[in-house]
Design an enzyme around this catalytic site. Structure first.
Site, PDB file in Angstrom:
ATOM      1  N   ASP A   1     -30.105 -58.131 -37.817  1.00  0.00           N
ATOM      2  CA  ASP A   1     -30.351 -58.827 -36.554  1.00  0.00           C
ATOM      3  C   ASP A   1     -29.623 -58.052 -35.466  1.00  0.00           C
ATOM      4  OD1 ASP A   1     -30.475 -60.468 -34.333  1.00  0.00           O
ATOM      5  OD2 ASP A   1     -30.166 -62.317 -35.460  1.00  0.00           O
TER       6      ASP A   1
ATOM      7  N   HIS B   1     -41.081 -50.298 -45.231  1.00  0.00           N
ATOM      8  CA  HIS B   1     -42.427 -50.544 -44.699  1.00  0.00           C
ATOM      9  C   HIS B   1     -42.945 -49.319 -43.940  1.00  0.00           C
ATOM     10  CE1 HIS B   1     -41.056 -50.895 -40.534  1.00  0.00           C
ATOM     11  NE2 HIS B   1     -40.061 -51.660 -40.966  1.00  0.00           N
TER      12      HIS B   1
ATOM     13  N   GLU C   1     -34.468 -57.299 -41.944  1.00  0.00           N
ATOM     14  CA  GLU C   1     -33.763 -56.268 -41.195  1.00  0.00           C
ATOM     15  C   GLU C   1     -32.521 -56.843 -40.504  1.00  0.00           C
ATOM     16  OE1 GLU C   1     -32.651 -53.509 -40.957  1.00  0.00           O
ATOM     17  OE2 GLU C   1     -34.196 -52.201 -40.100  1.00  0.00           O
TER      18      GLU C   1
ATOM     19  N   THR D   1     -35.775 -52.744 -34.206  1.00  0.00           N
ATOM     20  CA  THR D   1     -36.760 -53.750 -34.595  1.00  0.00           C
ATOM     21  C   THR D   1     -36.181 -54.613 -35.692  1.00  0.00           C
ATOM     22  OG1 THR D   1     -38.395 -51.969 -34.300  1.00  0.00           O
ATOM     23  CG2 THR D   1     -39.198 -54.087 -35.128  1.00  0.00           C
ATOM     24  N   GLY D   2     -35.647 -55.770 -35.306  1.00  0.00           N
ATOM     25  CA  GLY D   2     -35.078 -56.680 -36.282  1.00  0.00           C
ATOM     26  C   GLY D   2     -35.974 -57.876 -36.511  1.00  0.00           C
TER      27      GLY D   2
END
Length: 233
Positions: free
Chosen positions: A103, A16, A101, A28-29
């Site tokens: 964790d 992304h 993504e 950023t999960g």
């Protein structure tokens, strides 16, 4: 010299575009953070170059898409493919937690340096430095858990592509997800453990390519370079 692997199915790994936490380096999960304006431009620029009839990602050759359910990945999908193409993909898109993504657990929203400092304060890592690829995340996912869910996706892809190793049918696959999980995916695609030392980089909005050697589903490969010329049918 003819391309001995011409027609072999491909798997496109698409990260992304940029978010505010991508810029700052925060983990950023599970957090649902939107793309920045620059992040949207990154994806649009990539789409202009690699997406379209005869281009590297030719929608007519795509048989399946796996997309993370996070908004930043879904928005990337919308920017990569115009509305008529998305309509063409109906029935081919699987939005799945299997490709979300990593964790990060206690480390969500903080920097790697802060995660390391916090672990030391809690009495961890006295004998060796923390390595997320080997040690995983406190109250988050372990490498074994990452391996399990990614191997399930890989098995699905091999089942889709296996019968068509010589281009008998176009069966390219697109995965739209996140930086850490896509690098883990590439490791598992090649048969390596998640924790193997295999430094890789994938910029926001960028595209990576996986395939197979010798038209053989049992010889998965990483495409180090991709010819950007139109692909012949």
């Amino acid at each position: 010299m003819p391309d001995k692997d011409a027609g072999t199915p491909r798997v496109f790994l698409i990260r992304h575009g940029e978010t505010e936490w991508t810029k700052s380096g925060q983990y950023t999960g599970r957090s649902d953070i939107p793309l920045t304006a620059d992040g949207e431009k990154q994806v649009i620029s990539s789409a202009r170059v690699v997406v379209g009839p005869g281009k590297m990602i030719d929608p007519s050759r795509v048989t399946q898409l796996f997309i993370s359910p996070r908004l930043r990945a879904l928005r990337t999908y919308e920017l990569l493919f115009d509305e008529p193409t998305r309509h063409q993909f109906e029935g081919k898109v699987e939005i799945t937690e299997d490709i979300r993504e990593w964790d990060y657990g206690l480390y969500e929203g903080i920097l790697p340096s802060q995660a390391k400092a916090g672990r030391k304060e809690r009495g961890l890592d006295r004998e060796k430095s923390w390595n997320i690829w080997v040690d995983g995340c406190e109250k988050g996912e372990s490498p074994a858990e990452i391996k399990s869910r990614l191997d399930g996706v890989i098995a699905k892809i091999r089942e889709i592509q296996g019968p068509y190793m010589h281009g008998e049918k176009p069966v390219d696959v697109v995965i739209i997800a996140h930086g850490q999980i896509l690098r883990a995916f590439a490791r598992r695609w090649l048969g390596f453990e998640v924790g193997v030392k295999l430094p890789m980089m994938l910029e926001p909005g960028a595209v990576g390519v996986l395939s197979y050697e010798h038209h053989n589903v049992d010889e998965p490969a990483f495409m180090l370079g991709v010819n950007m010329a139109d692909r012949e049918e």
